[in-house]
Design an enzyme around this catalytic site. Structure first.
Site, mmCIF file in Angstrom:
data_model
loop_
_atom_site.group_PDB
_atom_site.id
_atom_site.type_symbol
_atom_site.label_atom_id
_atom_site.label_comp_id
_atom_site.label_asym_id
_atom_site.label_seq_id
_atom_site.Cartn_x
_atom_site.Cartn_y
_atom_site.Cartn_z
ATOM 1 N N GLU A 132 0.835 -1.211 0.000
ATOM 2 C CA GLU A 132 0.000 0.000 0.000
ATOM 3 C C GLU A 132 0.864 1.253 0.000
ATOM 4 O OE1 GLU A 132 -2.667 -0.332 3.304
ATOM 5 O OE2 GLU A 132 -3.611 -2.117 2.436
ATOM 6 N N SER A 218 19.367 -8.429 -8.703
ATOM 7 C CA SER A 218 18.249 -8.507 -9.642
ATOM 8 C C SER A 218 18.401 -9.591 -10.691
ATOM 9 C CB SER A 218 18.092 -7.178 -10.373
ATOM 10 O OG SER A 218 18.019 -6.126 -9.452
ATOM 11 N N HIS A 347 3.226 -10.222 -9.592
ATOM 12 C CA HIS A 347 4.681 -10.399 -9.605
ATOM 13 C C HIS A 347 5.333 -9.296 -8.780
ATOM 14 C CE1 HIS A 347 8.803 -10.817 -10.894
ATOM 15 N NE2 HIS A 347 8.783 -9.571 -11.337
ATOM 16 N N SER A 348 4.895 -8.074 -8.993
ATOM 17 C CA SER A 348 5.438 -6.942 -8.236
ATOM 18 C C SER A 348 4.452 -5.803 -8.381
ATOM 19 C CB SER A 348 6.796 -6.510 -8.800
ATOM 20 O OG SER A 348 6.605 -5.857 -10.044
#
Lengths: 455, 425
Positions: A132, A218, A347-348
């Site tokens: 959020e 990453s 996923h993100s």
């Protein structure tokens, strides 16, 4: 070249030794056939005299090839590439929170069980609130672990704090278990001056040397051969620990996965490969990712002992990882664990998964197959938890999180000096010069530079 | 003199004063130079000079300074060569230099280990790791399956946990398979982890062209790796460079890319007693002035240093006194030494075997323009490999890489001697 890597004698290893280059001890009538099973006679033994014919040597039934004897077969039989019968999945807790009859689940203490559950709840609440915060524009990026709380917490609970963790990015729960605080998580997300990463990485790229948790990188699956290398280091230093590396179904397609598993078996190192098969690699479903029976069958291909486990069953994960760790360290062998689960979140924050998968599928996994709910039922049945404890825990974590976020937001960003150090062990001259030039520039044109960065 | 069968006996005749005083020995300087650094000096000896030296320099090697001025100053190294030969000047191939450096570092630190294809049982694809498997065992000399990405990643992981790997790429062309690990897992880790993870790893192997190995085995990676912050990139030329820089690389806490040259492996160079000591180490980031000069600066690295030195000899005959800089280190680049030299000579030629665009020479030129623009009397000349994938045929390959004549021509252009732009032969 079949040189042996490790000279300690073990059954499998000796078969890979250079004895391969020497012909088998038996020779048939003076000639030493190596391949093939044809009889042969030497010219000297050939004679017209029937009594002089050499006795028939038994036909070869199998080939003495490095790795073990290989039986011959006279019919063309291709092993099927598809899954007739899938590998069984280890599960000890059913969806009603009851221990399945005949399960060999390890017993866990109340203290451990309650800590596991509390951390699963913390992880769930943390994910919701940080997500959020990203939507509110306070954090630039976030990635949730929804649906995989059991994997995160239960696997961490089965390890020792000295075991090195090589995460992908969906394993902050492992760090949480080891004692990373909510404030420390928030600091990394906001990239402030208390961030252990000095504000250099995107959010969720946590790392902590003191918790033996290698900084998230990453690049997908590069952590797999790295984990093998670190395990090799532990083996060389004779340490009583292992490494564990996590990756998804997508990561299992990479070249690094192949090299890592292959090497680990050859080098005989204590590493646990934990594959979170959650069905999706961003928008790629596993049916587009591979056609094998998941990832567990690949272990056999590399000579790595493997198990498939229910990724929503915290007790099964705990037991499997506990045993895998024991195996890895005592026998100095890699182990592959495939946990079947579902990526219940997107996923993100850059993804909206309703665009490529049905909403009811998401809802079924998120609500009915919820690992946190199952475990809660189990510990409630054991009398270790109550509804009151539940609401206390959730509200306490929510409060801590909002405080942590507010605090992290207010803290200054890392100072300018942190832009230039750590490139090398000792800062090189050119960077020192550039830092001086930058500082002079900031002094001269202060209004052009952000005010929340200390000079 | 006609009975000499090898260079060693030539040398022996040269340095031991013989009663007969055979001056025909002077022709020795036409053969392969004995000392890479001072090879040009032999050209300066003529018969009469030799006679003078013989009279003035006794067995102990003292030098008199009677009325010989400049020539005598230049000839001093010859005398010291005589002096050092009496205690047996050691020569060492680059291969042996690398092997001895690895051996010593592995003996000194049990965390150092070697990994790569063919490094163990095969004794090394180019025999650089010869004897190490027998000495240190398979745990410290690890033969790998064929996956550069795999063993580079494994090496990085081992380094994360405290070992000091030396990863061998059979050639740096194969490092492209592993380049993600070299850059994203090794070079950037210390920065990305904010100092929590350092990677004391060395990636080494032959770089650039060899002889007739074609396009996929001949590329130079100096410019690619040289552009990455977090990496150190070293380029040894002589045996002393090889020993000192490899030892420094292994001891360094940062990831180092160590670019060797296949054709240099077999070349012999003299090594001082200091260089043979096991604690010997060269500083990273410092170039070496192989030959001092005042008319033009020529920068080079690896095999091209030898070519630059030979070009300098040729230029000397035309009255151009060239200063040759052996870079030794591409990252960090020794901008100070290069600029100081250009400020002295006012002209610059850069030499490299790699592709011309975005190459080392471009970076050096930019550095000089930034720091010493006012000192340049001529545009900087870049000599590089041709902008083509390396051809295989020997004649084409020769045209695809800088030759000594190219360096000479470029130097002359920089000195405004009229010379055609391209090779005519």
């Amino acid at each position: 070249m079949f040189g042996s890597i490790n000279h300690t004698s073990s059954v499998t290893n000796s078969l890979f030794s250079r004895q391969f280059l020497h012909p088998p001890l038996q020779d048939h009538a003076g000639i030493k056939p190596f391949f093939g099973g044809r009889r042969s006679h030497t010219a000297t033994s050939f004679s017209n005299d029937v009594d002089q014919l050499p006795t028939e040597a038994p036909l070869q039934q199998e080939l003495n090839f490095p790795g073990g004897k290989v039986k011959f077969m006279p019919k063309r039989i291709f092993t099927s590439g598809s899954n007739e019968e899938r590998t069984n999945c280890y599960r000890v807790l059913n969806e009603n929170g009851e221990l399945i009859v005949d399960s060999d689940s390890l017993k866990i203490s109340k203290e451990l069980g309650v800590k596991m559950y509390k951390d699963m709840v913390t992880l769930q609440v943390m994910d919701t609130i940080f997500y959020e915060a990203q939507r509110q524009g306070r954090v630039s990026f976030y990635l949730t672990t929804i649906g995989e709380e059991a994997i995160n917490i239960a696997s961490a609970a089965a390890l020792d704090n000295n075991d090195f963790v090589f995460p992908q990015y969906r394993e902050p729960g492992v760090l949480l278990w080891r004692g990373f605080t909510l404030q420390e998580f928030a600091n990394q997300l906001f990239g402030n001056k208390y961030d252990y990463g000095k504000g250099r990485q995107m959010p969720i790229h946590y790392g902590s040397k003191k918790h033996n948790y290698v900084t998230v990188s990453s690049t997908v699956a590069t952590q797999i051969p790295q984990a093998v290398g670190a395990a090799y280091s532990m083996k060389m230093q004779k340490q009583d620990s292992c490494t564990i590396t996590y990756f998804g179904d997508g990561g299992s397609s990479t070249g690094d996965f192949h090299a890592g598993l292959n090497f680990s078996a050859v080098m005989e190192v204590p590493v646990i490969f934990f594959c979170r098969n959650n069905g999706w690699a961003i928008s790629t479903p596993i049916s587009d990712q591979f056609r094998s029976d998941g990832i567990v069958v690949r272990g056999k291909a590399y000579g790595v002992p493997s198990i498939r486990v229910d990724g929503n069953d915290a007790l099964a994960i705990y037991s499997a990882v506990y045993e895998a760790r024991k195996m890895a360290i005592e026998k100095q062998t890699p182990v592959l664990i495939e946990a079947l689960t579902y990526r219940a979140g997107h996923h993100s924050t850059s993804d909206d998964s309703t665009k490529y998968r049905p909403v009811d599928e998401i809802e079924w996994w998120r609500d009915d197959q919820n690992p946190v709910k199952w475990f809660k039922t189990w510990i409630e049945n054991k009398g270790w938890w109550s509804d009151q404890a539940e609401s206390e825990q959730r509200s306490s974590v929510r409060k801590q999180l909002s405080q942590a976020i507010q605090a992290a937001e207010r803290v200054e960003k890392p100072p300018v000096a942190d832009m230039f150090n750590d490139v090398y062990d000792v800062p090189p001259k050119n960077l020192n010069e550039q830092e001086v030039i930058l500082r002079e520039n900031i002094k001269k044109h202060a209004q052009e530079y952000p005010s929340n960065v200390a000079v | 003199m006609g009975h000499h069968t090898n260079l060693l006996s030539y040398r022996r005749r040269l340095f031991q004063p013989s009663p007969a005083g055979d001056r025909k020995l002077i022709s020795i300087y036409h053969s392969r130079p004995l000392f890479s650094v001072n090879s040009n000096l032999f050209c300066l000896i003529d018969e009469s000079m030799w006679g003078i030296i013989r009279q003035n320099v006794g067995v102990t090697g003292g030098l008199s300074s009677q009325g010989l001025g400049n020539h005598m100053m230049r000839l001093r190294p010859v005398a010291s060569a005589m002096r050092s030969y009496s205690s047996a000047t050691k020569e060492m191939t680059v291969r042996d230099a690398l092997n001895s450096a690895l051996d010593e570092e592995m003996a000194a630190d049990p965390n150092v280990f070697v990994m790569g294809e063919e490094v163990g049982e095969y004794q090394g694809a180019y025999k650089i790791t010869k004897g190490l498997l027998d000495k240190y065992g398979p745990e410290r000399v690890v033969d790998t399956p064929i996956t550069e990405a795999g063993f580079a990643g494994i090496g990085v992981g081992a380094a994360y946990h405290g070992l000091r790997p030396v990863i061998e790429f059979m050639t740096f062309n194969f490092s492209m398979q592993a380049i993600d690990h070299v850059i994203n897992s090794a070079a950037k880790s210390n920065y990305m982890s904010a100092g929590q993870i350092n990677v004391p790893i060395v990636f080494r192997g032959p770089n650039g062209p060899a002889a007739g190995v074609g396009a996929q085995h001949s590329q130079c990676y100096g410019a690619w790796y040289g552009s990455v912050p977090g990496l150190k990139v070293l380029v040894p030329y002589s045996s002393e460079d090889a020993r000192g820089l490899l030892k420094a690389a292994i001891r360094d806490p940062d990831p180092v890319v160590f670019l060797e040259n296949e054709l240099l492996y077999g070349e012999s160079f003299p090594v001082s007693a200091e260089a043979l000591d096991s604690s010997f180490c060269l500083p990273i980031g410092k170039a070496k002035i192989e030959r001092e000069g005042k008319d033009i600066t020529i920068t080079a690295f690896s095999k091209m240093v030898g070519y630059a030195l030979k070009a300098a000899e040729i230029l000397e005959k035309d009255g151009i006194n060239a200063e040759v800089i052996n870079l030794r280190s591409i990252r960090p680049l020794d901008r100070a030494t290069i600029n100081a030299s250009v400020r002295k000579t006012n002209r610059l030629v850069t030499v490299e075997e790699g592709f011309p665009q975005h190459g080392i020479g471009a970076e050096i030129c930019a550095s000089v323009v930034e720091d010493s623009f006012g000192y340049l009397d001529a545009p900087v000349e870049r000599i590089a490999g041709a902008d083509v994938p390396t051809p295989y045929a020997a004649n084409l390959e020769r045209m695809a890489f800088p030759q000594i004549e190219d360096i000479v021509r470029a130097a002359k252009r920089a000195c405004y001697r009229s010379v055609p732009m391209s090779a005519t032969a």
